[in-house]
Write a protein that holds these residues in place. Structure first.
Motif, PDB file in Angstrom:
ATOM      1  N   UNK A 159      70.532  60.198  42.228  1.00 30.83           N
ATOM      2  CA  UNK A 159      69.343  59.575  42.833  1.00 30.83           C
ATOM      3  C   UNK A 159      70.258  58.510  43.532  1.00 30.83           C
ATOM      4  N   UNK A 160      71.217  57.877  43.208  1.00 27.83           N
ATOM      5  CA  UNK A 160      71.856  56.965  44.038  1.00 27.83           C
ATOM      6  C   UNK A 160      72.765  57.785  45.247  1.00 27.83           C
ATOM      7  N   UNK A 161      73.239  58.760  44.884  1.00 32.26           N
ATOM      8  CA  UNK A 161      73.840  59.660  45.903  1.00 32.26           C
ATOM      9  C   UNK A 161      72.980  60.047  46.965  1.00 32.26           C
ATOM     10  N   UNK A 162      71.584  60.347  46.577  1.00 34.12           N
ATOM     11  CA  UNK A 162      70.511  60.818  47.608  1.00 34.12           C
ATOM     12  C   UNK A 162      70.344  59.480  48.419  1.00 34.12           C
ATOM     13  N   UNK A 186      74.081  55.279  59.434  1.00 35.00           N
ATOM     14  CA  UNK A 186      75.142  54.245  59.946  1.00 35.00           C
ATOM     15  C   UNK A 186      75.285  53.030  59.264  1.00 35.00           C
ATOM     16  N   UNK A 187      74.595  52.916  57.952  1.00 31.37           N
ATOM     17  CA  UNK A 187      74.903  51.437  57.073  1.00 31.37           C
ATOM     18  C   UNK A 187      76.165  51.533  56.277  1.00 31.37           C
ATOM     19  N   UNK A 188      76.940  50.555  56.877  1.00 33.84           N
ATOM     20  CA  UNK A 188      78.466  50.598  56.348  1.00 33.84           C
ATOM     21  C   UNK A 188      78.555  50.006  54.868  1.00 33.84           C
ATOM     22  N   UNK A 201      79.683  52.263  51.955  1.00 35.82           N
ATOM     23  CA  UNK A 201      78.551  53.239  51.548  1.00 35.82           C
ATOM     24  C   UNK A 201      79.704  54.557  51.385  1.00 35.82           C
ATOM     25  N   UNK A 202      80.476  54.816  52.023  1.00 34.93           N
ATOM     26  CA  UNK A 202      81.269  55.977  52.063  1.00 34.93           C
ATOM     27  C   UNK A 202      82.236  56.202  50.781  1.00 34.93           C
ATOM     28  N   UNK A 203      82.671  54.974  50.529  1.00 33.75           N
ATOM     29  CA  UNK A 203      83.513  54.820  49.500  1.00 33.75           C
ATOM     30  C   UNK A 203      82.550  55.082  48.102  1.00 33.75           C
ATOM     31  N   UNK A 231      84.861  49.126  42.325  1.00 38.33           N
ATOM     32  CA  UNK A 231      84.340  47.837  42.481  1.00 38.33           C
ATOM     33  C   UNK A 231      83.993  47.178  43.585  1.00 38.33           C
ATOM     34  N   UNK A 232      82.767  46.629  43.548  1.00 34.60           N
ATOM     35  CA  UNK A 232      82.397  45.921  45.085  1.00 34.60           C
ATOM     36  C   UNK A 232      82.921  44.813  45.489  1.00 34.60           C
ATOM     37  N   UNK A 233      82.712  44.221  46.714  1.00 35.04           N
ATOM     38  CA  UNK A 233      83.299  42.913  47.114  1.00 35.04           C
ATOM     39  C   UNK A 233      82.015  41.832  47.072  1.00 35.04           C
ATOM     40  N   UNK A 234      82.463  40.899  46.621  1.00 33.18           N
ATOM     41  CA  UNK A 234      81.374  39.767  46.119  1.00 33.18           C
ATOM     42  C   UNK A 234      80.852  39.451  47.545  1.00 33.18           C
TER      43      UNK A 234
END
Lengths: 221, 221
Positions: free
Chosen positions: A17-20, A29-31, A68-70, A59-62
């Motif tokens: 579901x996340x992947x979708x 085009x949402x980076x 998105x692609x990673x 891990x995300x950046x605060x």
């Protein structure tokens, strides 16, 4: 069949579901994507989303979130969906046909290469563009295509015989839609799909919602 | 749509599978069932089975187990399946047809009373013995039958409009098979069925199995 401990079952179930959603965002085009955006979409608390994503090792950046692609790549890698696995499907009834018609599987690392049935009315016909082969040809075709995954959509009383046939042919993973528990060799993994599992969750939510409404009515709200 | 916290999601998902097995045993005249028997069937550790059953509020007798009929009643009561809920289904394509053809739902507290489609070729026809009605008749029939549960099997782009229509007609619970996240009023509960969720679990199991085999090969086993 080995009893394998799968930790974090609900998190893994949510990955497609996340992947979708992420693939949709990527196409728009949402980076970057934030935990809050994903939590809104999933109807989950942000902390749950953070934990879910954490198991993929990214891990995300605060203050920014995840690239998105990673994140897409991390989820695909975690699930082993970075390469496509080919599968065969046995039983081209209404459920089998529905699965053959589902065009999202390739995003999920699955390609149903071939489908089988015993019904002479179906053999040689095409369902959603795919030819239905005679079940008798299964050993030959599974070997020829080197398939490792089999999808069982036959009625429950036939499912064990089909599973035996599939494992004899070298299938190592079975996605079982028949309402029966299969006995399989130790080195074969299985996922039994119980459609009523979702109904159970919905029923419990409905029960909770009704209690909530009754409580509010009692309180005069 | 409220974010509702459902604890023990995997346990609840497993309830229909326990129920299926228990009803089978009841029909065979088995008066008692042990945790070990259920664990074998479910391919789970006995401790997990004990915890699953514990949430229904029933307790077993040491050395004997659970009374089969009492356990069935406890699970049904926990899920709210002690009375049958009537539902309508929208979208009689291959997945919708598969659900209409599934004869186990009544054991799971669900009766699909009526099905709708917009396709004139389908309207008036019978699928698995059930008449397909014109989608335009939905408000009238849902009100007449007093339905509270709707099953959405339409393509993703149409799903939100169908959900809006259903909730306008008084539907309080939606079982959503469309691959889309629905926006719903606060008092409506929803369960989104993501077929690829099971595939994700199977993929992770297959990955673990492969690592195991690789490790054994490295160790010369």
């Amino acid at each position: 069949m080995a009893v394998m401990k799968i930790q974090k079952t609900p998190s893994i179930r949510r990955m497609p579901t996340y992947l979708h959603k992420l693939v949709e965002m990527q196409m728009e085009g949402v980076p970057f994507v934030s935990t809050t955006q994903l939590a809104d979409y999933m109807n989950l608390e942000p902390i749950v989303v953070r934990k879910d994503i954490g198991i993929t090792g990214i891990s995300g950046q605060p203050g920014i979130g995840y690239k998105t692609d990673k994140l897409i790549a991390a989820i695909r890698r975690f699930l082993g969906w970075d390469s496509v696995i080919e599968a065969c499907l046995v039983g081209a009834g209404s459920l089998g046909s529905a699965l053959l018609g589902y065009d999202g599987f390739e995003n999920y690392g699955l390609k149903i290469s071939t489908a089988f049935d015993r019904d002479t009315a179906k053999i040689g016909s095409y369902i959603h563009g795919r030819e239905i082969f005679d079940y008798k040809q299964l050993p030959e075709l599974v070997a020829q295509l080197g398939l490792k995954l089999g999808i069982i959509c036959v009625p429950a009383p036939c499912a064990q015989a089909v599973a035996d046939q599939l494992t004899d042919c070298g299938i190592k993973a079975i996605w079982n839609f028949a309402n029966v528990s299969l006995k399989l060799p130790e080195d074969v993994v299985v996922q039994r799909e119980v459609i009523a599992g979702g109904l159970a969750l919905l029923s419990v939510k409905l029960g909770q919602q009704n209690s909530l409404i009754n409580a509010e009515e009692k309180n005069g709200n």
